[in-house]
Scaffold this active site. Structure first.
Site, short mmCIF file in Angstrom:
data_model
loop_
_atom_site.label_atom_id
_atom_site.label_comp_id
_atom_site.label_asym_id
_atom_site.label_seq_id
_atom_site.Cartn_x
_atom_site.Cartn_y
_atom_site.Cartn_z
CD GLN A 1 94.75 4.26 57.17
OE1 GLN A 1 94.60 5.41 56.49
NE2 GLN A 1 95.63 3.90 58.09
CB THR B 1 60.67 10.66 67.14
OG1 THR B 1 60.27 11.78 68.17
CG2 THR B 1 59.32 10.37 66.60
CB SER B 2 65.53 10.59 67.66
OG SER B 2 66.17 9.28 67.02
CD GLU C 1 58.17 0.14 71.79
OE1 GLU C 1 58.72 0.32 72.87
OE2 GLU C 1 57.86 -0.86 71.45
N GLY D 1 59.95 -0.64 77.02
CA GLY D 1 59.84 -0.97 75.60
C GLY D 1 61.19 -0.41 74.95
CD GLU E 1 43.78 8.58 70.10
OE1 GLU E 1 43.41 9.94 69.37
OE2 GLU E 1 43.50 7.84 71.08
N PRO E 2 45.96 9.29 64.78
CG PRO E 2 44.40 8.96 63.25
CD PRO E 2 44.63 8.60 64.56
N GLY F 1 79.60 -1.73 48.38
CA GLY F 1 79.46 -1.19 47.04
C GLY F 1 78.09 -1.49 46.44
#
Ligand code: CAA
Length: 386
Positions: free
Chosen positions: A279, A365-366, A363, A242, A127-128, A339
């Site tokens: 490399q 946040t970190s 689902e 989830g 929700e907000p 690039g």
């Protein structure tokens, strides 16, 4: 301990790879450009069994395990993360939620259509003013005897515009806090239920994300999932699964970007040789491959634990936390390998880079995953020395 996939797993992986290459790839750039929901592809994914992968065949599903789901999600997400989030929400949050906690009547009424792509579902918790702080539900579902009356606003709803059914979390008894929240099944077209415009997003632009408005929406009591007050636990338990789906989506975004980077590095020449022979580029590819493999193992471990009916919330949070970081790191580095070509749409890594970001947000946040992980390890803490 075994690290090998079964014949069936390999077949599902191959089927998802072929579908993604043959049917998701054509038009993926245009769908992203025009924010076009892939209606026809959703129908095809339903036909092929990707929308109800873990649903019992009795209800029209494919009856597969969570490992198969992770393998399919990785392959679909390599090409089109907009399509794969539709798959993930439908499988993990909607079908699994109804099948695991719904009544027999609810399963029979909704699962066959959801599992076969005749309709998709949506999961409405945010929700907000209740995002990460999900217990702070402002949407109300007042108990009117034989029905509930829902009022309020939900936002960031995946499949918001297209869904046929919506699992809506709402507060029935504020005094009881999160134990007074219910999950109600709301059908599209119920009077008073309005769907807002589609959000204009950074990534996963082919999927629908909308706000939903509920104005005196009448929902029969038989549409409640579980006992009175079970809604918050329902949401948390459902999100545990989830998070495995979104971790697998992040894994697919990362491995798709790496495949493109490897291909490009073997073709593109600079300073007299393919850039893969430098490399500076080869080490980037080595880091990508190692991080992706670690993310894959975390995803498969969480899926395995779920299939074995063990506690998998901790593994799911770790898989999502790590795989979403890898998706963001690998897509950024894949652009660097390309690039200037990586900065334009034609080479696909630009889209994967934009799609990766949401995996660190939705689902949980970190930061929320770290809360879940920290709480679990502090609870289980064992000391080997001292
Ligand atoms: N399984 C079962 N129950 C759980 C649970 C779990 N994984 N996690 C918490 N609970 C229970 C707790 O046991 C507690 O119940 P009791 O008091 O009865 O014991 C209750 O839920 C509340 O838990 P907490 O006290 O831990 O609540 P909190 O407010 O401190 O924190 C939180 C909870 C983990 C931070 C939670 O709010 C959370 O996960 N927030 C993130 C929400 C989220 O992931 N939103 C995603 C939106 S959906 C989406 O993105 C879908 C899409 O469309 C793509």
């Amino acid at each position: 301990m075994q690290f090998s996939l079964t014949e069936e797993h390999l077949m599902i992986q191959q089927a998802a790879r072929e579908f993604a290459q043959n049917e998701l790839l054509p038009g993926v750039i245009e769908r992203d450009n025009h924010q076009e929901f892939p209606d026809e592809l959703v129908r095809r994914m339903g036909e092929l069994g990707f929308l109800g992968m873990m649903v019992d065949p009795e209800y029209g599903g494919s009856g597969m395990d969570t490992i198969s789901y992770v393998l399919a999600m990785e392959e679909l997400s390599k090409i089109d993360a907009s399509a794969s989030v539709i798959v993930s929400v439908n499988n993990s949050l909607v079908c699994w939620g109804i099948e695991t906690f719904g009544t027999e009547a609810q399963k029979q009424k909704y699962l066959p259509a959801l599992a076969t792509g005749q309709m998709v579902g949506a999961f409405c918790l945010s929700e907000p003013e209740a995002g990460s702080d999900a217990t702070s539900q402002r949407t109300t579902a007042i108990d009117m005897g034989d029905h509930y009356l829902i009022n309020g606003t939900k936002n960031w709803i995946t499949n918001g515009k297209r869904a046929g059914v919506y699992l809506v979390m709402a507060q029935t008894d504020r005094e009881k806090g999160h134990r007074g929240i219910n999950c109600l099944i709301v059908e599209r077209g119920t009077p008073g239920f309005e769907i807002g415009p589609k959000e204009d997003k950074l990534g996963i632009r082919g999927s629908d994300t909308t706000t939903l408005q509920f104005n005196d929406v009448r929902v029969p009591k038989e549409n409640r999932i579980g006992e009175d007050g079970f809604g918050f636990k329902f949401a948390m338990k459902t999100l545990d699964g989830g998070r495995i789906g979104i971790a697998a989506q992040a894994l697919g975004i990362a491995s798709g970007a790496m495949e493109l980077a490897v291909k490009y590095a073997k073709q593109r020449k600079a300073f007299g040789t393919e850039i893969a022979n430098h490399q500076a580029v080869a080490f980037k590819l080595a880091n990508m491959a190692t991080e992706i493999e670690a993310a894959r193992l975390l995803c498969l471990k969480a899926a395995y634990e779920k299939d074995q009916h063990k506690n998998y919330g901790l593994s799911a949070a770790m898989a999502k936390l790590y795989a979403s970081k890898v998706a963001n790191d690998v897509t950024r580095e894949a652009i660097q390998v390309h690039g200037g070509n990586g900065y334009v749409k034609e080479y696909h890594v630009e889209r994967l880079f934009r799609d990766a970001k949401i995996t660190e947000i939705y689902e949980g946040t970190s930061e929320i995953q770290r809360i879940v992980i920290a709480r679990a390890i502090l609870e289980q803490a064992k000391v080997a020395v001292g």
